[in-house]
Design a protein around this motif. Structure first.
Motif, PDB file in Angstrom:
ATOM      1  N   GLU A 299      22.825  -4.339   1.159  1.00  0.00           N
ATOM      2  CA  GLU A 299      21.562  -4.873   1.667  1.00  0.00           C
ATOM      3  C   GLU A 299      20.574  -5.156   0.540  1.00  0.00           C
ATOM      4  O   GLU A 299      19.762  -6.077   0.632  1.00  0.00           O
ATOM      5  CB  GLU A 299      20.944  -3.894   2.670  1.00  0.00           C
ATOM      6  CG  GLU A 299      21.676  -3.821   4.005  1.00  0.00           C
ATOM      7  CD  GLU A 299      21.157  -2.709   4.896  1.00  0.00           C
ATOM      8  OE1 GLU A 299      20.304  -1.909   4.407  1.00  0.00           O
ATOM      9  OE2 GLU A 299      21.597  -2.621   6.059  1.00  0.00           O
ATOM     10  N   ARG A 300      20.665  -4.351  -0.525  1.00  0.00           N
ATOM     11  CA  ARG A 300      19.774  -4.530  -1.665  1.00  0.00           C
ATOM     12  C   ARG A 300      20.356  -5.485  -2.709  1.00  0.00           C
ATOM     13  O   ARG A 300      19.813  -5.637  -3.801  1.00  0.00           O
ATOM     14  CB  ARG A 300      19.485  -3.173  -2.304  1.00  0.00           C
ATOM     15  CG  ARG A 300      18.709  -2.240  -1.365  1.00  0.00           C
ATOM     16  CD  ARG A 300      18.627  -0.824  -1.903  1.00  0.00           C
ATOM     17  NE  ARG A 300      17.994   0.055  -0.932  1.00  0.00           N
ATOM     18  CZ  ARG A 300      17.874   1.377  -1.062  1.00  0.00           C
ATOM     19  NH1 ARG A 300      18.371   1.974  -2.151  1.00  0.00           N
ATOM     20  NH2 ARG A 300      17.285   2.097  -0.136  1.00  0.00           N
ATOM     21  N   SER A 301      21.483  -6.097  -2.361  1.00  0.00           N
ATOM     22  CA  SER A 301      22.149  -7.095  -3.219  1.00  0.00           C
ATOM     23  C   SER A 301      22.511  -6.539  -4.594  1.00  0.00           C
ATOM     24  O   SER A 301      22.439  -7.245  -5.611  1.00  0.00           O
ATOM     25  CB  SER A 301      21.252  -8.340  -3.373  1.00  0.00           C
ATOM     26  OG  SER A 301      21.000  -8.923  -2.119  1.00  0.00           O
ATOM     27  N   VAL A 302      22.866  -5.258  -4.627  1.00  0.00           N
ATOM     28  CA  VAL A 302      23.315  -4.641  -5.875  1.00  0.00           C
ATOM     29  C   VAL A 302      24.819  -4.866  -5.994  1.00  0.00           C
ATOM     30  O   VAL A 302      25.595  -4.366  -5.184  1.00  0.00           O
ATOM     31  CB  VAL A 302      22.996  -3.130  -5.905  1.00  0.00           C
ATOM     32  CG1 VAL A 302      23.521  -2.507  -7.201  1.00  0.00           C
ATOM     33  CG2 VAL A 302      21.497  -2.904  -5.773  1.00  0.00           C
TER      34      VAL A 302
ATOM     35  N   TYR B 129      25.061   4.230  -6.723  1.00  0.00           N
ATOM     36  CA  TYR B 129      25.528   4.124  -5.338  1.00  0.00           C
ATOM     37  C   TYR B 129      26.991   4.555  -5.222  1.00  0.00           C
ATOM     38  O   TYR B 129      27.374   5.272  -4.289  1.00  0.00           O
ATOM     39  CB  TYR B 129      25.394   2.686  -4.844  1.00  0.00           C
ATOM     40  CG  TYR B 129      23.978   2.181  -4.710  1.00  0.00           C
ATOM     41  CD1 TYR B 129      23.250   2.393  -3.542  1.00  0.00           C
ATOM     42  CD2 TYR B 129      23.369   1.477  -5.744  1.00  0.00           C
ATOM     43  CE1 TYR B 129      21.952   1.922  -3.406  1.00  0.00           C
ATOM     44  CE2 TYR B 129      22.071   0.999  -5.623  1.00  0.00           C
ATOM     45  CZ  TYR B 129      21.367   1.220  -4.449  1.00  0.00           C
ATOM     46  OH  TYR B 129      20.084   0.760  -4.325  1.00  0.00           O
TER      47      TYR B 129
ATOM     48  N   PRO C  44      17.257   0.809 -10.069  1.00  0.00           N
ATOM     49  CA  PRO C  44      17.638   0.451  -8.693  1.00  0.00           C
ATOM     50  C   PRO C  44      18.760  -0.572  -8.611  1.00  0.00           C
ATOM     51  O   PRO C  44      19.409  -0.698  -7.572  1.00  0.00           O
ATOM     52  CB  PRO C  44      16.337  -0.099  -8.105  1.00  0.00           C
ATOM     53  CG  PRO C  44      15.500  -0.486  -9.280  1.00  0.00           C
ATOM     54  CD  PRO C  44      15.849   0.474 -10.366  1.00  0.00           C
ATOM     55  N   GLU C  45      19.014  -1.293  -9.703  1.00  0.00           N
ATOM     56  CA  GLU C  45      20.082  -2.291  -9.706  1.00  0.00           C
ATOM     57  C   GLU C  45      21.396  -1.740 -10.262  1.00  0.00           C
ATOM     58  O   GLU C  45      22.357  -2.481 -10.443  1.00  0.00           O
ATOM     59  CB  GLU C  45      19.665  -3.504 -10.555  1.00  0.00           C
ATOM     60  CG  GLU C  45      18.378  -4.178 -10.089  1.00  0.00           C
ATOM     61  CD  GLU C  45      18.475  -4.673  -8.660  1.00  0.00           C
ATOM     62  OE1 GLU C  45      19.503  -5.292  -8.328  1.00  0.00           O
ATOM     63  OE2 GLU C  45      17.544  -4.422  -7.875  1.00  0.00           O
TER      64      GLU C  45
ATOM     65  N   GLN D  18      23.612   0.258   2.158  1.00  0.00           N
ATOM     66  CA  GLN D  18      22.336   0.118   1.444  1.00  0.00           C
ATOM     67  C   GLN D  18      22.512  -0.708   0.174  1.00  0.00           C
ATOM     68  O   GLN D  18      21.675  -1.558  -0.146  1.00  0.00           O
ATOM     69  CB  GLN D  18      21.793   1.497   1.085  1.00  0.00           C
ATOM     70  CG  GLN D  18      21.246   2.297   2.246  1.00  0.00           C
ATOM     71  CD  GLN D  18      20.683   3.633   1.793  1.00  0.00           C
ATOM     72  OE1 GLN D  18      20.135   3.739   0.698  1.00  0.00           O
ATOM     73  NE2 GLN D  18      20.846   4.655   2.618  1.00  0.00           N
ATOM     74  N   ARG D  19      23.604  -0.432  -0.548  1.00  0.00           N
ATOM     75  CA  ARG D  19      23.859  -1.177  -1.791  1.00  0.00           C
ATOM     76  C   ARG D  19      23.967  -2.670  -1.512  1.00  0.00           C
ATOM     77  O   ARG D  19      23.382  -3.495  -2.242  1.00  0.00           O
ATOM     78  CB  ARG D  19      25.148  -0.663  -2.437  1.00  0.00           C
ATOM     79  CG  ARG D  19      25.517  -1.388  -3.732  1.00  0.00           C
ATOM     80  CD  ARG D  19      26.846  -0.928  -4.271  1.00  0.00           C
ATOM     81  NE  ARG D  19      27.963  -1.264  -3.396  1.00  0.00           N
ATOM     82  CZ  ARG D  19      28.506  -2.467  -3.322  1.00  0.00           C
ATOM     83  NH1 ARG D  19      28.031  -3.469  -4.045  1.00  0.00           N
ATOM     84  NH2 ARG D  19      29.529  -2.692  -2.510  1.00  0.00           N
TER      85      ARG D  19
END
Length: 427
Positions: A286-289, A261, A255-256, A283-284
């Motif tokens: 927001e998920r701090s990726v 993405y 997920p990271e 989304q990327r």
């Protein structure tokens, strides 16, 4: 060296030592040719310990210096030590081949390979792998045939190198034959690397459903590398439905991983789904990726210069921009059309073109052109994959300026010359 040869032929050890002292005073002891002569002199005079001391101090050792040392031990009745040295030489010769190939000098790798007195499977793998990462798929296959003719049995690493070479050179039928022969001819079981290479091979060729079936049929749990290879193929061939399915697997496993993405976002952009592309980017974030910025390095006059996209900090940026403008005109006249499909910015087409012109590798190439002599080859290193537009534009630049340009991206080397790439647009 004539004096040393004379000392060796007359077994004049003391005279040889005095000559050695003079060599040290003159600063020539570290020269590989002088050093080899010293080793030869000491070995022939029966002083293997002195020979060993000189040999160990050599900053680099060629085949001659190794052979002299090995023969010295043989003449002194130390057969076991001579055998150990030969094995050590083989390991260092293999490492040199691998090092030269990965540093971009396939020519030097081949020189070392051709000078080796004997070659084991590791030696052949290093050379085949070198051809693979430089886009010379057919040469890699020729090396394999020569390896077989010399009676060296391939191992699992050999087939990993071969399948990689086939994948990036579009040699689909050859790759399928190698994959089949692994188990039927050589009794080698496929590992994760082989499966991933096959997924990549089939995917790049547009055989996406076969590639997906290959992932699903693995006897191992599929790793992210296999799914990423398939996702990249979906992006190349614009298969949104499969790309969404595969991206889900990638993001569940890692997920990271920003690459998942980015590839899905690029797939949406290339197929005209800008809203979906922007949603994935959102989304990327927001998920701090974090997405690693593209960086390119070029060495000029023993100094490394680093560039990022839209870089404004380099002290020669005015000259670089002027060179980019000049190149744009020459490329346009030669038929270059910017590919703005993967530019995510919601801006006018003219601004997208400007953004493309200021990618990190183009800045580095422009810098190299204005700071090196005409005709000098350029070598740059990039931390990410080369995008399609940069690949196309580098081909045009190599043609309009008459320069060879070597680009090392995250996975392999691209050699551009006279408007052509070593991968022939299949990479």
């Amino acid at each position: 060296m004539g004096v040393l040869n004379a000392c060796a032929s007359m077994f004049a050890l003391q005279e040889g030592r005095r000559t050695h002292e003079q060599i040290i005073e003159s600063g020539w002891e570290s020269d590989v040719f002088v050093g080899s002569s010293l080793v030869d002199m000491y070995a022939k005079c029966g002083s293997i310990e002195d020979a060993k001391r000189v040999f160990n101090k050599l900053p680099s050792r060629d085949v001659v210096s190794w052979n002299v040392m090995i023969l010295g031990h043989v003449k002194c009745g130390q057969g076991q030590k001579a055998l150990e040295l030969f094995q050590q030489m083989q390991q260092e010769g293999n490492s040199l081949i691998d090092m030269y190939a990965k540093c971009g000098s396939l020519e030097d790798a081949l020189k070392v390979f051709n000078k080796m007195p004997s070659r084991d499977v590791v030696t052949w793998n290093a050379m085949i792998g070198g051809y693979a990462i430089h886009g010379h798929g057919k040469e890699a296959l020729k090396q394999f045939e020569q390896m077989r003719e010399e009676g060296v049995q391939p191992d699992d690493t050999t087939f990993g190198c071969l399948l990689s070479a086939c994948s990036h050179s579009g040699l689909v039928d050859e790759g399928l034959r190698f994959y089949s022969s692994m188990s039927t001819v050589y009794m080698i079981s496929a590992n994760l690397q082989h499966y991933t290479c096959m997924v990549d091979l089939l995917g790049r060729a547009g055989r996406l459903h076969e590639a997906e079936n290959m992932v699903l049929a693995m006897p191992y749990k599929p790793q992210v590398a296999a799914w990423m290879a398939l996702l990249g193929a979906c992006r190349i061939h614009g298969n949104v439905e499969m790309g969404e399915r595969v991206a889900k697997q990638v993001l569940e496993l890692e997920p990271e991983n920003a690459a998942g993405y980015v590839l899905l976002s690029n797939l949406y952009t290339a197929t005209g789904n800008r809203d979906l592309s922007e949603n994935i980017e959102r989304q990327r974030k927001e998920r701090s990726v974090k997405k690693h910025p593209g960086r390119t390095w070029i060495e000029v006059d023993n100094e490394v210069h680093t560039f990022v996209v839209d870089d404004q900090h380099h002290p020669q940026m005015i000259e670089i921009h002027a060179e980019l403008k000049r190149l744009s005109g020459l490329m346009h006249d030669a038929g270059y059309v910017p590919d703005t499909n993967f530019v995510l910015h919601d801006v006018e087409e003219e601004e997208k073109v400007f953004h493309l012109c200021h990618r990190s590798e183009k800045l580095a190439i422009a810098f190299g052109l204005i700071n090196s002599a005409p005709g000098t080859p350029l070598c740059i290193r990039k931390n990410l994959w080369v995008c399609r537009d940069c690949h196309t534009s580098t081909k045009f630049i190599s043609k309009v300026v008459g320069r060879a340009i070597m680009v090392r991206d995250a996975n392999r080397f691209h050699h551009f010359q006279d408007g052509e790439c070593s991968y022939r647009d299949y990479w």
